[in-house]
Design an enzyme around this catalytic site. Structure first.
Site, PDB file in Angstrom:
ATOM      1  CG  ASN A   9       5.181  -7.686  -0.757  1.00  0.00           C
ATOM      2  OD1 ASN A   9       6.402  -7.605  -0.713  1.00  0.00           O
ATOM      3  ND2 ASN A   9       4.477  -7.392  -1.836  1.00  0.00           N
ATOM      4  CG  PHE A  10       9.618  -7.956   4.431  1.00  0.00           C
ATOM      5  CD1 PHE A  10       8.487  -8.623   4.875  1.00  0.00           C
ATOM      6  CD2 PHE A  10      10.793  -8.146   5.158  1.00  0.00           C
ATOM      7  CE1 PHE A  10       8.504  -9.445   6.010  1.00  0.00           C
ATOM      8  CE2 PHE A  10      10.829  -8.959   6.301  1.00  0.00           C
ATOM      9  CZ  PHE A  10       9.680  -9.610   6.723  1.00  0.00           C
ATOM     10  CE  LYS A  11       3.366  -3.989  -1.316  1.00  0.00           C
ATOM     11  NZ  LYS A  11       2.290  -3.130  -1.763  1.00  0.00           N
ATOM     12  CG  HIS A  92       2.902  -7.135  -6.067  1.00  0.00           C
ATOM     13  ND1 HIS A  92       2.711  -5.775  -6.089  1.00  0.00           N
ATOM     14  CD2 HIS A  92       2.405  -7.575  -4.886  1.00  0.00           C
ATOM     15  CE1 HIS A  92       2.132  -5.406  -4.957  1.00  0.00           C
ATOM     16  NE2 HIS A  92       1.937  -6.476  -4.211  1.00  0.00           N
ATOM     17  CD  GLU A 139      -1.947  -7.759  -3.290  1.00  0.00           C
ATOM     18  OE1 GLU A 139      -1.749  -7.842  -2.074  1.00  0.00           O
ATOM     19  OE2 GLU A 139      -1.120  -7.307  -4.091  1.00  0.00           O
ATOM     20  CB  ILE A 144      -2.154  -1.729  -3.260  1.00  0.00           C
ATOM     21  CG1 ILE A 144      -2.616  -3.095  -3.790  1.00  0.00           C
ATOM     22  CG2 ILE A 144      -0.711  -1.807  -2.750  1.00  0.00           C
ATOM     23  CD1 ILE A 144      -1.782  -3.652  -4.936  1.00  0.00           C
ATOM     24  N   GLY A 179      -4.916  -3.331   1.682  1.00  0.00           N
ATOM     25  CA  GLY A 179      -5.524  -2.676   2.838  1.00  0.00           C
ATOM     26  C   GLY A 179      -5.760  -3.574   4.041  1.00  0.00           C
ATOM     27  CB  ALA A 200       2.808  -4.603   2.207  1.00  0.00           C
ATOM     28  CB  SER A 201       1.166  -0.545   4.455  1.00  0.00           C
ATOM     29  OG  SER A 201      -0.150  -0.816   4.035  1.00  0.00           O
TER      30      SER A 201
HETATM   31  O1  G3P Z   1       1.471  -7.473  -1.647  1.00  0.00           O
HETATM   32  C1  G3P Z   1       0.653  -6.909  -0.683  1.00  0.00           C
HETATM   33  C2  G3P Z   1       0.232  -5.565  -1.047  1.00  0.00           C
HETATM   34  O2  G3P Z   1       0.192  -5.227  -2.362  1.00  0.00           O
HETATM   35  C3  G3P Z   1      -0.879  -5.012  -0.264  1.00  0.00           C
HETATM   36  O3  G3P Z   1      -0.313  -3.916   0.310  1.00  0.00           O
HETATM   37  O4  G3P Z   1      -0.006  -2.253   1.998  1.00  0.00           O
HETATM   38  O5  G3P Z   1      -2.271  -2.690   1.059  1.00  0.00           O
HETATM   39  O6  G3P Z   1      -1.205  -4.357   2.561  1.00  0.00           O
HETATM   40  P1  G3P Z   1      -1.001  -3.267   1.556  1.00  0.00           P
END
Ligand code: G3P
Length: 220
Positions: A9-11, A92, A139, A144, A179, A200-201
């Protein structure tokens, strides 16, 4: 092993918008893996990412179940499809909608268009899977963007969601996220019953995005 999904997810990460989104998509397209890699990009970037990374599956991050007409600022599913999107996230944790919104979106999109409905917990995952989206992604919002993967912090929510979703509708795939950063996290997710991960991150904020991507799929 059936095909596993890794959805990035590039957000609105700066490292994954505009020209940087195209760069990241090219890196994803270059990864050699049997896994199904998906880029969930800003609506602004759908068309340019599709052009920049042929063969890569590109999703939206959100769509609205509107028709053509007088709907200022909303994201029409058929326009997204015309621009090359083959799926979308919906509901989301950072863009919540009603169950009715998800149901209407499912009605309005053609067969084969992937819809990944996000859930904060097992109860929400159960309610969403009753609508029969392509995937449900669990999630926990508090994890997150954090350092600890849901697969370590709360493995029970992953296995519990996998079980609950399959009880409601066996054709719905289950993803987990929050995470997730490494291939070991992906491996545990699959062992817990998930078909893949949503993250994402771990990629967008990585100093070496390519290395992170390669690591994520190492065992798939
Ligand atoms: O959509 C994926 C996201 O909400 C998770 O984010 O940065 O914890 O991988 P992250």
């Amino acid at each position: 092993m059936s095909e596993s999904l890794v959805v990035v997810n590039f957000k609105t990460y700066e490292t994954a918008q505009g020209a940087s989104a195209e760069d990241l998509a090219r890196k994803m397209a270059g990864i050699e893996t049997t896994a199904r890699l998906v880029a969930a990009v800003s609506a602004f970037d759908v068309e340019s990412v599709v052009e920049a990374a042929p063969g890569l599956e590109v999703w939206c991050q959100h769509l609205d179940p509107v028709g053509f007409g007088s709907n200022t600022g909303w994201l029409h599913p058929l326009t997204a499809i015309e621009r090359g999107a083959s799926g979308t996230l919906i509901n989301h944790a950072e863009h919540k909608v009603s169950l009715e919104h998800v149901a209407m979106l499912l009605e309005q999109t053609p067969e084969g268009f992937s819809i990944c409905a996000c859930a904060a917990n097992i109860e929400e995952a159960r309610a969403l899977s009753d609508l029969e989206p392509t995937f449900v992604a669990v999630e926990p919002p508090e994890l997150i963007g954090g350092e600890i993967s849901v697969t370590s912090a709360d493995p029970g929510i992953v296995s519990g969601t996998a079980k609950a979703v399959k009880e409601v509708c066996s054709s719905v795939g289950v993803l987990c996220g929050a995470g997730v950063k490494t291939g070991d996290d992906v491996k545990v997710a699959v062992q817990l019953g998930a078909s893949g991960v949503l993250l994402a991150s771990g990629v967008t904020m990585s100093e070496d995005q390519l290395e992170s991507l390669e690591n994520l799929v190492y065992f798939l």
